[in-house]
Design a protein around this motif. Structure first.
Motif, PDB file in Angstrom:
ATOM      1  N   ARG A   1       0.863  -1.183   0.000  1.00  0.00           N
ATOM      2  CA  ARG A   1       0.000   0.000   0.000  1.00  0.00           C
ATOM      3  C   ARG A   1       0.898   1.231   0.000  1.00  0.00           C
ATOM      4  NH1 ARG A   1      -5.287   1.096   0.709  1.00  0.00           N
ATOM      5  NH2 ARG A   1      -5.844   3.204   1.364  1.00  0.00           N
ATOM      6  N   ASN A   2       1.040   1.855  -1.184  1.00  0.00           N
ATOM      7  CA  ASN A   2       1.944   2.988  -1.350  1.00  0.00           C
ATOM      8  C   ASN A   2       1.162   4.247  -1.716  1.00  0.00           C
ATOM      9  OD1 ASN A   2       4.173   1.271  -0.929  1.00  0.00           O
ATOM     10  ND2 ASN A   2       4.249   0.751  -3.104  1.00  0.00           N
ATOM     11  N   HIS A   3       1.513   5.366  -1.073  1.00  0.00           N
ATOM     12  CA  HIS A   3       0.887   6.654  -1.352  1.00  0.00           C
ATOM     13  C   HIS A   3       1.909   7.524  -2.081  1.00  0.00           C
ATOM     14  CE1 HIS A   3      -2.728   6.019   1.175  1.00  0.00           C
ATOM     15  NE2 HIS A   3      -1.916   5.297   1.920  1.00  0.00           N
ATOM     16  N   TYR A   4       2.008   7.304  -3.389  1.00  0.00           N
ATOM     17  CA  TYR A   4       2.905   8.123  -4.200  1.00  0.00           C
ATOM     18  C   TYR A   4       2.221   9.415  -4.645  1.00  0.00           C
ATOM     19  CZ  TYR A   4       5.826   3.950  -4.491  1.00  0.00           C
ATOM     20  OH  TYR A   4       6.607   2.866  -4.190  1.00  0.00           O
ATOM     21  N   SER A   5       0.916   9.347  -4.902  1.00  0.00           N
ATOM     22  CA  SER A   5       0.163  10.523  -5.355  1.00  0.00           C
ATOM     23  C   SER A   5      -0.603  11.108  -4.174  1.00  0.00           C
ATOM     24  CB  SER A   5      -0.785  10.144  -6.496  1.00  0.00           C
ATOM     25  OG  SER A   5      -0.074   9.685  -7.617  1.00  0.00           O
ATOM     26  N   ILE A   6       0.115  11.694  -3.264  1.00  0.00           N
ATOM     27  CA  ILE A   6      -0.500  12.337  -2.110  1.00  0.00           C
ATOM     28  C   ILE A   6      -1.266  13.564  -2.590  1.00  0.00           C
ATOM     29  CG2 ILE A   6       0.071  13.696  -0.052  1.00  0.00           C
ATOM     30  CD1 ILE A   6       2.209  11.670   0.580  1.00  0.00           C
ATOM     31  N   PRO A   7      -2.469  13.851  -2.044  1.00  0.00           N
ATOM     32  CA  PRO A   7      -3.199  15.052  -2.455  1.00  0.00           C
ATOM     33  C   PRO A   7      -2.310  16.291  -2.420  1.00  0.00           C
ATOM     34  CG  PRO A   7      -4.562  13.711  -1.006  1.00  0.00           C
ATOM     35  CD  PRO A   7      -3.208  13.063  -1.032  1.00  0.00           C
ATOM     36  N   THR A   8      -2.232  16.963  -3.567  1.00  0.00           N
ATOM     37  CA  THR A   8      -1.340  18.116  -3.703  1.00  0.00           C
ATOM     38  C   THR A   8      -2.127  19.306  -4.235  1.00  0.00           C
ATOM     39  OG1 THR A   8       0.541  16.658  -4.161  1.00  0.00           O
ATOM     40  CG2 THR A   8       0.779  18.971  -4.769  1.00  0.00           C
ATOM     41  N   TYR A   9      -1.931  20.457  -3.605  1.00  0.00           N
ATOM     42  CA  TYR A   9      -2.595  21.703  -3.991  1.00  0.00           C
ATOM     43  C   TYR A   9      -1.570  22.596  -4.689  1.00  0.00           C
ATOM     44  CZ  TYR A   9      -5.738  19.798  -0.488  1.00  0.00           C
ATOM     45  OH  TYR A   9      -6.559  18.957   0.226  1.00  0.00           O
ATOM     46  N   ARG A  10      -1.923  23.065  -5.879  1.00  0.00           N
ATOM     47  CA  ARG A  10      -0.991  23.830  -6.695  1.00  0.00           C
ATOM     48  C   ARG A  10      -1.601  25.171  -7.069  1.00  0.00           C
ATOM     49  NH1 ARG A  10      -0.424  20.701 -11.409  1.00  0.00           N
ATOM     50  NH2 ARG A  10      -1.550  22.144 -12.727  1.00  0.00           N
ATOM     51  N   LEU A  11      -0.927  26.247  -6.692  1.00  0.00           N
ATOM     52  CA  LEU A  11      -1.355  27.597  -7.028  1.00  0.00           C
ATOM     53  C   LEU A  11      -0.284  28.248  -7.884  1.00  0.00           C
ATOM     54  CD1 LEU A  11      -3.417  29.911  -6.604  1.00  0.00           C
ATOM     55  CD2 LEU A  11      -2.050  30.605  -4.615  1.00  0.00           C
ATOM     56  N   SER A  12      -0.673  28.816  -9.041  1.00  0.00           N
ATOM     57  CA  SER A  12       0.327  29.318  -9.984  1.00  0.00           C
ATOM     58  C   SER A  12      -0.142  30.614 -10.615  1.00  0.00           C
ATOM     59  CB  SER A  12       0.603  28.273 -11.074  1.00  0.00           C
ATOM     60  OG  SER A  12      -0.591  27.927 -11.746  1.00  0.00           O
ATOM     61  N   VAL A  13       0.840  31.414 -11.019  1.00  0.00           N
ATOM     62  CA  VAL A  13       0.577  32.649 -11.741  1.00  0.00           C
ATOM     63  C   VAL A  13       1.686  32.843 -12.761  1.00  0.00           C
ATOM     64  CG1 VAL A  13       1.796  34.027 -10.005  1.00  0.00           C
ATOM     65  CG2 VAL A  13       0.163  35.139 -11.536  1.00  0.00           C
ATOM     66  N   SER A  14       1.335  33.314 -13.953  1.00  0.00           N
ATOM     67  CA  SER A  14       2.336  33.544 -14.995  1.00  0.00           C
ATOM     68  C   SER A  14       1.995  34.821 -15.757  1.00  0.00           C
ATOM     69  CB  SER A  14       2.410  32.361 -15.964  1.00  0.00           C
ATOM     70  OG  SER A  14       1.202  32.225 -16.688  1.00  0.00           O
ATOM     71  N   TYR A  15       3.042  35.427 -16.315  1.00  0.00           N
ATOM     72  CA  TYR A  15       2.882  36.660 -17.093  1.00  0.00           C
ATOM     73  C   TYR A  15       3.602  36.476 -18.422  1.00  0.00           C
ATOM     74  CZ  TYR A  15       3.492  41.471 -18.670  1.00  0.00           C
ATOM     75  OH  TYR A  15       3.492  42.613 -19.417  1.00  0.00           O
ATOM     76  N   ASN A  16       2.872  36.667 -19.512  1.00  0.00           N
ATOM     77  CA  ASN A  16       3.429  36.585 -20.855  1.00  0.00           C
ATOM     78  C   ASN A  16       3.688  37.991 -21.379  1.00  0.00           C
ATOM     79  OD1 ASN A  16       3.028  33.674 -21.083  1.00  0.00           O
ATOM     80  ND2 ASN A  16       0.856  34.156 -21.220  1.00  0.00           N
ATOM     81  N   PHE A  17       4.891  38.226 -21.855  1.00  0.00           N
ATOM     82  CA  PHE A  17       5.225  39.544 -22.376  1.00  0.00           C
ATOM     83  C   PHE A  17       5.925  39.386 -23.719  1.00  0.00           C
ATOM     84  CE2 PHE A  17       8.689  38.039 -19.762  1.00  0.00           C
ATOM     85  CZ  PHE A  17       9.818  38.312 -20.492  1.00  0.00           C
ATOM     86  N   GLY A  18       5.872  40.411 -24.529  1.00  0.00           N
ATOM     87  CA  GLY A  18       6.544  40.343 -25.819  1.00  0.00           C
ATOM     88  C   GLY A  18       5.980  41.354 -26.788  1.00  0.00           C
ATOM     89  N   THR A  19       6.706  41.512 -27.881  1.00  0.00           N
ATOM     90  CA  THR A  19       6.286  42.475 -28.897  1.00  0.00           C
ATOM     91  C   THR A  19       6.787  42.036 -30.252  1.00  0.00           C
ATOM     92  OG1 THR A  19       6.335  44.804 -29.539  1.00  0.00           O
ATOM     93  CG2 THR A  19       8.353  43.892 -28.613  1.00  0.00           C
ATOM     94  N   LYS A  20       6.116  42.470 -31.283  1.00  0.00           N
ATOM     95  CA  LYS A  20       6.562  42.224 -32.641  1.00  0.00           C
ATOM     96  C   LYS A  20       7.757  43.099 -32.974  1.00  0.00           C
ATOM     97  CE  LYS A  20       3.779  39.194 -34.699  1.00  0.00           C
ATOM     98  NZ  LYS A  20       4.283  38.049 -35.506  1.00  0.00           N
ATOM     99  N   ILE A  21       8.702  42.534 -33.741  1.00  0.00           N
ATOM    100  CA  ILE A  21       9.878  43.278 -34.191  1.00  0.00           C
ATOM    101  C   ILE A  21       9.702  43.566 -35.668  1.00  0.00           C
ATOM    102  CG2 ILE A  21      12.377  43.269 -34.390  1.00  0.00           C
ATOM    103  CD1 ILE A  21      12.434  41.130 -32.229  1.00  0.00           C
ATOM    104  N   SER A  22       9.768  44.832 -36.047  1.00  0.00           N
ATOM    105  CA  SER A  22       9.618  45.174 -37.458  1.00  0.00           C
ATOM    106  C   SER A  22      10.788  44.627 -38.250  1.00  0.00           C
ATOM    107  CB  SER A  22       9.535  46.689 -37.638  1.00  0.00           C
ATOM    108  OG  SER A  22      10.716  47.303 -37.163  1.00  0.00           O
ATOM    109  N   SER A  23      10.495  44.114 -39.427  1.00  0.00           N
ATOM    110  CA  SER A  23      11.548  43.528 -40.250  1.00  0.00           C
ATOM    111  C   SER A  23      11.169  43.656 -41.704  1.00  0.00           C
ATOM    112  CB  SER A  23      11.747  42.050 -39.886  1.00  0.00           C
ATOM    113  OG  SER A  23      12.688  41.462 -40.751  1.00  0.00           O
TER     114      SER A  23
END
Length: 793
Positions: free
Chosen positions: A757-779
């Protein structure tokens, strides 16, 4: 005789090209991120509708038609993307080049709604899990993502396909060359924001290595948009709380991308600092005693991963690039275990064994890749060259101390210290030629790899077992040649055959024990794909493959590695690889409803034997070739996308697993197994920026080698919210909701039973935040017709 038949068949296939009277129309379909639109429906019609043809884009997004000259209307359709239609005058064979499909937008009550691509897509030889719109993906790492892919079983120490077995892991079509804990740590170093999709390739073409008895899991990273500079910064926090495991972890990442004109590059930095834990327990029923064993592991890991690379277009036909990654690990693991011993029929314990194992270690891994590509003509003939180098050095110190407390309060102590080190070096190179012709496509190439593993173990200060040293050196060389032939026999029938030959030499030397071996063998691995497409709504396919599974370095190391005085693991220097034969028949309706019937057989399979000694109470876990495995079953999947606010993917299967053992003390187990998964995405607002997800996995009692596992239910849930036009993303996920899942089962050995009887997948709570940044470069620089080569990052 077999060789003559094969070459006669291939010659006949090629000869069909000589009598073709039709012309070839060819193109590649991609989306806005330059990813191939696999499975896009392509139709070509005449004004009188008397000469209509339909096909699907293949795994590279490429479609071809073999049709008479004339005037046609070409249309391309895919769910979530804008339809494309254009007129074509076909008076000679042509390659249109690249067709780009844009994301579909729909106006509803003045609100712009973004079209979404299917999360799950099944094709003839693979299942693709697209991650762009799934709430499961946000804040997860690469290993966690695999746990959400239907049909894949990923745990803290193994990855495989349910009902079929283990697989090889590729990243951007390149093999990882790592196993066990090293592979798990590598997958954890990837953030979901870097990953575009995950492909489960059940029947890999001959171009891929034959290793992996049931196929390949290929992780495709996101490409860099043209004329762009930007990236993503993210943070994820984890919390575990179950019985003795209370652990916090956090993960931070920064990804930068640059692409202008003929040059593109990227840099990724990932850092984690925290803890995670799991619980292992088992009961062993000896004739006169019952042992209740339990171990709680808390792992404190501080990995730093830095990856970077570039690609540069030398001219409109050639590109060169290099990728390099560095991973630094610093870990401190604490294992607290206990063994409570009862005499049969007694309620009060005779004695209790307490133990603590402290592990401190560090590791450095360097991966480097150099690649060069050249395109020869408008049909897409290419040469691809790759050279790879891997260096992986680890050092680890273990300190184990235990005591035995008896009923009369007397006690005895046991302990030892040990130092382990591993130095792995892998050098490999490959040269591929992709040669599309008017009615036939040939892919051929050569690959060579050299692997060397130097493993050292120094065991000292042991209070009961004599001190010992071990040095095990293992080397492996593989030279492979392959050819794939892809022929469209008619508008409705296509055939692809492949043959891969691998010559393998291995040698190992246990310096202290004086054991050594030298082995060499050559093997041919055929593959076959046959596809029948009677109409645009129906697809039938047949696949066949022959695969090999080679033992890893630790499996052939003959020295005993003790966990304590009552438990050890030992490899076998004569351990042999084993071969698997797999065949599958599939049916797809409207690119959505799927059925597949499969059968596989593997002989001389290596696995772990369990030796329970009644007198000494010592548990030995030994590697050996002792199993024959046969599996046959049927799977069915369906996607529901007709409701605007809901998407559901359902997959289930029934299979029979037969495991025959040649070792009487460890009998094989057999039986029927049913498994099912339901994945649901709920769009909670019109803009589809607020998404809730719920997945449920179920498996009945299952049978693997000499291990019987009980049935289980696993539930995961999450919410994702995007703001500022998808620039800021918030996510909250819970794995193993309600703590319904635990790995329980039993093994029989020498007439005794070990209950697990193994508990490898213990209940886990995950809170995350991410920010995407960027811009087009004229070419003002023009975009080359084969710019898809630059998107290998």
């Amino acid at each position: 005789m077999k060789t003559n038949i094969l070459f006669t068949f291939l010659f006949a296939l090629i000869s069909l090209n000589c009598f073709a009277q039709n012309l070839e129309l060819r193109a590649k379909v991609i989306d806005e991120t330059a990813q191939p639109v696999v499975g896009a429906v392509v139709a070509i019609t005449t004004s009188d509708n008397n000469n209509d043809h339909t096909t699907l884009c293949d795994a590279d997004g490429v479609f071809t038609f073999d049709i008479p000259s004339g005037e046609y209307t070409l249309s391309v359709k895919f769910l979530g993307l804008e339809d494309i239609s254009q007129n074509i005058i076909l008076d000679k064979s042509i390659d249109i080049g690249t067709i780009t499909m844009q994301t579909k937008y729909t106006e509803i009550d003045g609100v712009t709604v973004l079209g979404v691509r299917p999360t799950i897509k099944r094709e003839a030889d693979r299942v693709t899990f697209n991650l762009n719109n799934s709430s499961y993906a946000h804040g997860a790492n690469g290993l966690e993502l695999l746990q959400y892919v239907p049909g894949v079983k990923a745990s803290h120490n193994s990855i495989g396909i349910i009902g079929k077995g283990s697989v090889k892991i590729f990243i951007n079509n390149r093999e990882t060359k790592l196993t066990s804990d090293d592979l798990i740590n590598l997958l954890k170093s990837y953030n979901a924001s870097e990953i575009e999709k995950i492909e489960v390739i059940t029947t890999p073409p001959a171009r891929y290595d034959a290793e992996g008895n049931t196929g390949i899991i290929n992780i495709i990273l996101k490409t860099i948009p043209q004329n762009f500079f930007g990236g993503t910064v993210s943070y994820t926090g984890y919390y575990q709380n179950f019985e003795e495991v209370k652990a916090y972890d956090n993960y931070s990442s920064l990804n930068l991308k640059y692409n202008k004109s003929a040059f593109s590059s990227f840099v990724n930095v990932n850092y984690s600092n925290g803890e995670s834990g799991y619980i292992e327990s088992n009961n062993i029923n000896y004739p006169e005693q019952l042992w209740k064993n339990r171990m709680i592991t808390i792992a404190n890991n501080k990995p730093v991963n830095i990856r970077g690379g570039f690609d540069f277009m030398l001219d409109d036909k050639s590109s060169i690039g290099a990728h390099i990654s560095y991973n630094k690990t610093d870990l401190l693991n604490t294992e607290n275990n206990s063994s409570i011993i009862y005499s049969t029929g007694y309620i009060i314990a005779d004695s209790t064994i307490y133990g603590t194992n402290l592990t401190h270690g560090a590791g450095d891994r360097i991966n480097a890749n150099l690649h060069f590509d050249r395109t020869f003509d408008s049909l897409g003939k290419k040469m691809l060259f790759d050279a790879d180098y891997l260096s992986f050095v680890t050092n680890r110190d273990n300190s184990f101390r235990s005591e035995v407390i008896r009923q009369n309060d007397s006690y005895a102590g046991y302990g030892y210290d040990e130092h382990l080190s591993r130095n792995i070096r892998v050098v490999s190179s490959l040269l591929d030629f992709i040669l599309p012709m008017r009615t036939l496509s040939i892919t051929t190439g050569v690959k060579f790899s050299h692997t060397e593993n130097d493993y050292r173990l120094n065991h000292i200060n042991d209070t009961k077992i004599p001190n010992y040293d071990d040095r095990f050196i293992y080397r492996e060389n593989i030279l492979a040649l392959y050819v794939d032939l892809d022929k469209k026999i008619s508008d409705k029938f296509s055939l692809k055959v492949g043959l891969r030959g691998e010559n393998t030499t291995t040698n190992g030397n246990s310096v202290v024990l004086g054991d050594s071996f030298d082995k060499g063998y050559f093997r041919l691995f055929p593959t076959l794909y046959a596809t029948y497409n009677p109409s645009k709504n129906h697809i039938l396919n047949l696949t066949f493959s022959n695969r090999i599974s080679r033992p890893s370095f630790n499996m052939v190391n003959p020295f005993k590695q003790y966990a304590n005085e009552y438990s050890y693991v030992q490899g076998k220097i004569e351990l042999e690889p084993y071969f698997s034969y797999n065949t599958e028949i599939g049916y797809t309706y409207k690119n959505n409803l799927n059925f597949s019937l499969y059968y596989s057989i593997s002989d001389n399979v290596f696995s772990q034997l369990l030796e329970l000694n009644e007198q000494t109470k010592i548990i030995g876990v030994l590697w050996d070739n002792f199993l024959t495995q046969r599996r046959f079953g049927i799977t069915n999947s369906y996607s529901l996308n007709k409701v605007d606010w809901l998407r559901i993917y359902f997959q289930h299967g029934l299979y029979y697993s037969a495991n025959t053992s040649s070792v009487a003390s460890n009998p094989g187990v057999s039986g029927w197994v049913y498994d099912a998964v339901v994945m649901s995405d709920f769009y909670l607002n019109k803009k589809k920026t607020l998404v809730a997800s719920l997945s449920t996995n179920y498996s009945s009692r299952s049978y693997m080698g000499n291990l019987t596992m009980d049935s289980y239910v696993m539930m995961n849930g999450g919410v994702r919210y995007n703001v500022l036009n998808n620039r800021i993303n918030f996510g909250f996920n819970v794995s193993n909701l309600f703590n319904l899942y635990a790995a329980t089962g039993f093994i029989n050995s020498n007439g005794m039973t070990m209950n697990i009887r193994n508990h490898y997948s213990i209940p886990t709570y995950r809170l995350s935040v991410s920010y995407n940044f960027g811009t087009k470069i004229s070419s003002k620089t023009r975009t080359y017709s084969n710019s898809d080569i630059t998107n290998r990052l």
